[in-house]
Design a protein around this motif. Structure first.
Motif, PDB file in Angstrom:
ATOM      1  N   SER A   6       0.832  -1.209   0.000  1.00 52.43           N
ATOM      2  CA  SER A   6       0.000   0.000   0.000  1.00 52.43           C
ATOM      3  C   SER A   6       0.867   1.260   0.000  1.00 52.43           C
ATOM      4  O   SER A   6       0.590   2.224  -0.737  1.00 52.43           O
ATOM      5  N   TYR A   7       1.914   1.238   0.811  1.00 50.86           N
ATOM      6  CA  TYR A   7       2.810   2.406   0.884  1.00 50.86           C
ATOM      7  C   TYR A   7       3.526   2.601  -0.453  1.00 50.86           C
ATOM      8  O   TYR A   7       3.654   3.729  -0.949  1.00 50.86           O
ATOM      9  N   LYS A   9       2.514   1.643  -3.399  1.00 51.59           N
ATOM     10  CA  LYS A   9       1.552   2.127  -4.384  1.00 51.59           C
ATOM     11  C   LYS A   9       1.339   3.636  -4.239  1.00 51.59           C
ATOM     12  O   LYS A   9       1.259   4.367  -5.245  1.00 51.59           O
ATOM     13  N   GLN A  10       1.294   4.127  -2.997  1.00 51.64           N
ATOM     14  CA  GLN A  10       1.133   5.564  -2.759  1.00 51.64           C
ATOM     15  C   GLN A  10       2.321   6.344  -3.310  1.00 51.64           C
ATOM     16  O   GLN A  10       2.162   7.444  -3.855  1.00 51.64           O
ATOM     17  N   GLU A  13       1.888   6.609  -7.064  1.00 53.56           N
ATOM     18  CA  GLU A  13       0.801   7.532  -7.412  1.00 53.56           C
ATOM     19  C   GLU A  13       1.216   8.976  -7.176  1.00 53.56           C
ATOM     20  O   GLU A  13       0.887   9.865  -7.977  1.00 53.56           O
ATOM     21  N   ALA A  14       1.941   9.225  -6.092  1.00 57.34           N
ATOM     22  CA  ALA A  14       2.366  10.603  -5.790  1.00 57.34           C
ATOM     23  C   ALA A  14       3.400  11.106  -6.786  1.00 57.34           C
ATOM     24  O   ALA A  14       3.434  12.302  -7.114  1.00 57.34           O
TER      25      ALA A  14
END
Length: 478
Positions: A6-7, A9-10, A13-14
């Motif tokens: 999850s981290y 993926k963030q 995306e950022a």
């Protein structure tokens, strides 16, 4: 989805970058990163480091990123256990066993007395403990205390003055779900020092229950001595002190019945010869895990070494010591896989400089000569490079080792805590065996996880540190 994926993926995306572009930039396989984002693959540590650098993470962000990676690598339960065990060893390293005089308090009150305020409650408990212990030998104290009340220091000080008394303590532990026992491990910060200093006069028992089920009485906790009964509130704001003998007897009998239904968390052996024999009987030929501030050189101790160095103070025949020692070290020489020795730079340096083997009583084994120190280190270095020995040097910024303890796993998978000659009462004064299966499994997993963790130096750095020590000894030997 794991916290790590999850981290990650963030981060993608950022940044707005594609996986392919990032993979090319850091020299990683695009499919590996794709699968890491869905928890199908564990990325190599090198790739995780490269990702942290590529996304220009701050120190705080890096710590969180690598923490999630380690949680995914080990599993969240194992990771929490690892952190708790690391905290345990760091806490034990800070323990100081220094005897101090205990002031004689006034006699506790007679009759039923209600005490208000936490300071007054703690003072009343300390007064009762000190008074009872001062009245004669072989006093037994029984305790079921709220978690917030830690009497370790009071008990340690009394035992270190030479007082003779026994303590039976009952712990309520939460029901274990999965393999997470990180809430139980901090109890060992209290249990281990008390068992060692008392040399087995402290007996911790435990049972499991769900939180809140015990809170049916405002004064549900208690402490029992031969002459006093103290009821305690959970928040320590109130206590009731009794001297009524029938009440003390009633609770003592009830406590004894509880113990018969509970499990003993540890067992202790305090005879040096019994400790050595127990060690020999429980040494596994398949794997051996040793955590000690010095390297565990046991597999390099030969019959010739025993004949050269072994002494006796007269309490144990030299022939008996030699026989037990030879049997013990011959077993270690036969271990062909999973021989772990986990140690510190400080402990290694102490051995290089002094030749003192801290796991052995100095009255039985004096400091060894530089030539033999060199032989031990050379053999250890060779086996570490070949992989027949897993030698791990801890990084003190993450993990510290108490120099008064040797920790090892026996043939039954149980965990032992043995004292070294840096302890108040010397080496082999106490062998403490941890019996709870969940805790033992957590320690075994902890040892096995260390080679790939940040808590130890990489193998090449560990070999370099040994090379420095070998070079120093070569200069001394000439």
């Amino acid at each position: 989805m794991s916290k790590f994926s999850s981290y990650l993926k963030q981060l993608f995306e950022a940044s707005g970058e594609s996986i392919a572009a990032v993979a090319r930039d850091i020299g990683a396989e695009r499919t590996s990163i794709h699968k890491a984002l869905t928890d199908e693959r564990v990325l190599p540590y090198r790739v995780v480091q490269a990702l942290a650098g590529h996304f220009r993470l701050t120190l705080e962000e890096q710590e969180e990123f690598f923490q999630y990676y380690e949680m995914f690598l080990q599993g969240e339960d194992a990771w929490r256990n690892q952190q708790a065990i690391c905290d345990l060893f760091n806490h034990l390293t800070e323990m100081r066993f220094t005897p101090a005089a205990v002031a004689q308090p006034p006699a506790p009150p007679s009759g039923a007395t209600l005490v208000d305020g936490e300071f007054a409650v703690r003072t009343a408990i300390r007064s009762v403990l000190t008074w009872e212990v001062s009245q004669g030998a072989d006093v037994t104290i029984r305790m079921f205390l709220p978690r917030g009340l830690d009497l370790s220091q009071d008990l340690l000080e009394l035992w270190m003055t030479g007082a003779q008394f026994h303590v039976e303590e009952l712990f309520c532990s939460p029901v274990v779900t999965g393999n997470d026992c990180s809430q139980d491990i901090p109890l060992l910060e209290r249990v281990i020092p008390l068992c060692l200093v008392s040399r087995g006069a402290y007996a911790p028992y435990y049972f499991r229950d769900r939180p809140g089920t015990m809170e049916v009485n405002p004064l549900n906790y208690y402490l029992i001595t031969p002459r006093y009964m103290i009821h305690l509130s959970r928040d320590l704001s109130t206590a009731e002190v009794h001297t009524l003998k029938p009440l003390i007897r009633l609770f003592s009998d009830h406590f004894q019945r509880l113990l018969e239904r509970c499990d003993l968390l540890t067992t202790c052996t305090s005879s040096i010869l019994d400790v050595l024999r127990r060690y020999t009987e429980l040494t596994s030929p398949d794997n051996s895990f040793f955590l000690l501030s010095q390297p565990c050189f046991g597999r390099y101790i030969t019959s010739a070494f025993i004949q050269k160095y072994l002494r006796t103070d007269g309490t144990i025949p030299l022939e008996t010591l030699s026989s037990v020692g030879e049997e013990r070290f011959s077993l270690l020489r036969k271990v062909e896989k999973d021989y772990y020795t986990i140690f510190s730079e400080e402990g290694l340096q102490l051995f290089i400089d002094t030749g003192v083997l801290i796991e052995m009583p100095p009255e039985y084994v004096p400091p060894i000569e530089p030539a033999d120190r060199l032989l031990f280190l050379t053999q250890l270095r060779r086996e570490m490079e070949e992989g027949t020995v897993v030698g791990l040097i801890v990084r003190p910024s993450y993990l510290r080792l108490p120099d008064y303890l040797e920790v090892y796993v026996d043939a039954e998978g149980r965990i032992h805590f043995d004292t070294t000659n840096r302890f108040l009462y010397g080496a082999y004064c106490c062998d403490l065996r941890l019996s709870e299966e969940y805790l033992c499994r957590a320690f075994r997993q902890f040892f096995q996880s260390l080679p790939n963790s940040k808590m130890v130096y990489p193998k090449k750095d560990a070999l370099r540190i040994l090379d420095d020590g070998i070079g120093k000894l070569k200069n001394i030997v000439g």
